[in-house]
Design a protein around this motif. Sequence first.
Motif, short mmCIF file in Angstrom:
data_model
loop_
_atom_site.label_atom_id
_atom_site.label_comp_id
_atom_site.label_asym_id
_atom_site.label_seq_id
_atom_site.Cartn_x
_atom_site.Cartn_y
_atom_site.Cartn_z
N PHE A 93 0.87 -1.17 0.00
CA PHE A 93 0.00 0.00 0.00
C PHE A 93 0.91 1.22 0.00
N PRO A 94 0.43 2.37 -0.45
CA PRO A 94 1.30 3.54 -0.52
C PRO A 94 1.71 4.04 0.86
N ILE A 95 2.98 4.38 1.00
CA ILE A 95 3.49 5.00 2.22
C ILE A 95 4.04 6.37 1.83
N ILE A 96 3.47 7.40 2.41
CA ILE A 96 3.87 8.77 2.08
C ILE A 96 5.25 9.08 2.66
N ALA A 97 6.11 9.65 1.82
CA ALA A 97 7.42 10.15 2.28
C ALA A 97 7.24 11.63 2.62
N ASP A 98 7.06 11.93 3.89
CA ASP A 98 6.69 13.28 4.31
C ASP A 98 7.88 14.04 4.89
N LEU A 99 8.96 14.07 4.13
CA LEU A 99 10.19 14.70 4.62
C LEU A 99 10.01 16.17 4.98
N ASP A 100 9.18 16.88 4.23
CA ASP A 100 8.96 18.30 4.54
C ASP A 100 7.89 18.51 5.62
N MET A 101 7.34 17.41 6.13
CA MET A 101 6.35 17.41 7.21
C MET A 101 5.05 18.11 6.81
N LYS A 102 4.83 18.31 5.53
CA LYS A 102 3.65 19.04 5.06
C LYS A 102 2.36 18.34 5.48
N VAL A 103 2.27 17.06 5.20
CA VAL A 103 1.04 16.32 5.52
C VAL A 103 0.91 16.13 7.02
N SER A 104 2.02 15.85 7.69
CA SER A 104 2.00 15.67 9.15
C SER A 104 1.46 16.90 9.85
N LYS A 105 1.91 18.07 9.41
CA LYS A 105 1.44 19.33 10.02
C LYS A 105 -0.02 19.59 9.66
N LEU A 106 -0.38 19.30 8.42
CA LEU A 106 -1.74 19.53 7.95
C LEU A 106 -2.75 18.72 8.75
N TYR A 107 -2.35 17.52 9.17
CA TYR A 107 -3.26 16.61 9.88
C TYR A 107 -3.00 16.54 11.38
N GLY A 108 -2.15 17.40 11.91
CA GLY A 108 -1.92 17.40 13.35
C GLY A 108 -1.21 16.16 13.85
N MET A 109 -0.41 15.54 13.00
CA MET A 109 0.31 14.33 13.39
C MET A 109 1.57 14.64 14.20
N LEU A 110 2.04 15.88 14.09
CA LEU A 110 3.18 16.33 14.88
C LEU A 110 2.65 17.00 16.14
N GLN A 111 2.93 16.43 17.27
CA GLN A 111 2.45 16.97 18.54
C GLN A 111 3.67 17.22 19.43
N PRO A 112 4.04 18.49 19.59
CA PRO A 112 5.33 18.87 20.17
C PRO A 112 5.64 18.28 21.54
N ASN A 113 4.65 18.07 22.37
CA ASN A 113 4.92 17.50 23.69
C ASN A 113 5.26 16.01 23.62
N GLU A 114 5.02 15.41 22.46
CA GLU A 114 5.42 14.02 22.22
C GLU A 114 6.70 13.98 21.40
N SER A 115 6.69 14.68 20.27
CA SER A 115 7.89 14.79 19.44
C SER A 115 7.68 15.90 18.42
N GLU A 116 8.73 16.63 18.11
CA GLU A 116 8.65 17.68 17.09
C GLU A 116 9.13 17.20 15.72
N THR A 117 9.67 16.00 15.67
CA THR A 117 10.24 15.50 14.42
C THR A 117 9.70 14.14 13.99
N ALA A 118 8.87 13.52 14.81
CA ALA A 118 8.29 12.21 14.47
C ALA A 118 6.78 12.29 14.63
N ALA A 119 6.07 11.75 13.67
CA ALA A 119 4.61 11.75 13.73
C ALA A 119 4.13 10.78 14.80
N VAL A 120 3.10 11.17 15.53
CA VAL A 120 2.47 10.24 16.46
C VAL A 120 1.73 9.18 15.65
N ARG A 121 1.19 8.20 16.35
CA ARG A 121 0.47 7.12 15.67
C ARG A 121 -1.00 7.54 15.49
N ALA A 122 -1.24 8.31 14.44
CA ALA A 122 -2.59 8.79 14.15
C ALA A 122 -3.27 7.90 13.12
#
Length: 209
Positions: A93-122
């Motif tokens: 299945f497709p796995i998005i390469a989100d190096l610029d964090m565009k999609v992660s930021k758009l969907y709130g997957m980056l949550q600073p109190n957990e990590s600023e550089t790794a997406a949580v398990r959303a």
Amino acid sequence: MPRIGDKAPDFTAKTTKGDIKLSNYAEGKWIVMFSHPADFTPVCTTEMSGFAQRKSEFDALNTELIGLSIDSIHAHLGWVNNVKKNTGVYFDFPIIADLDMKVSKLYGMLQPNESETAAVRAVFFIDPEKKIRLIMYYPLNVGRNMDEILRALEALQTSDKYKVAMPLDWKKGDKVIIPPPKTLAEMEAREADDSIEKIDFYLAKKNLN
């Protein structure tokens, strides 16, 4: 950050299966989009393997899978190859390469109190109209429950089809909750229907088959 009922924010992204644009991807199908913190990590490997091993169940529910992490395409491909060689499980299945964090930021997957550089398990459940119907968030150190993801997906689809609601712990084959009556006539008809389990006038259940 998107909320339940919102139109799924559109994006174009590079994936292990080529470029995709969400707004015209998997037309007529549901989408389960999920993020993981990083490739080549233990919990993520178990989760991605779980999605891959049960992909046929998502297929049967007219649902496409989309994974995501803040890694490169090369890292994704290397990880997919590594897992396939070591376990025989193929992440088909497709796995998005989100190096610029565009999609992660758009969907709130980056949550600073957990990590600023790794997406949580959303997990985002997106219906064929591209509306967000359900959202799950897990921290980095707790893996998701695949049974619950599939149960929730089937519950959403069943609710849409039959215009019913699901009680606690509902699973396929269980009774569903029917809407409360809106008139005296509807209430009297419900009282006379022996196929309905009547707990009270506002709470009643029935089998779908």
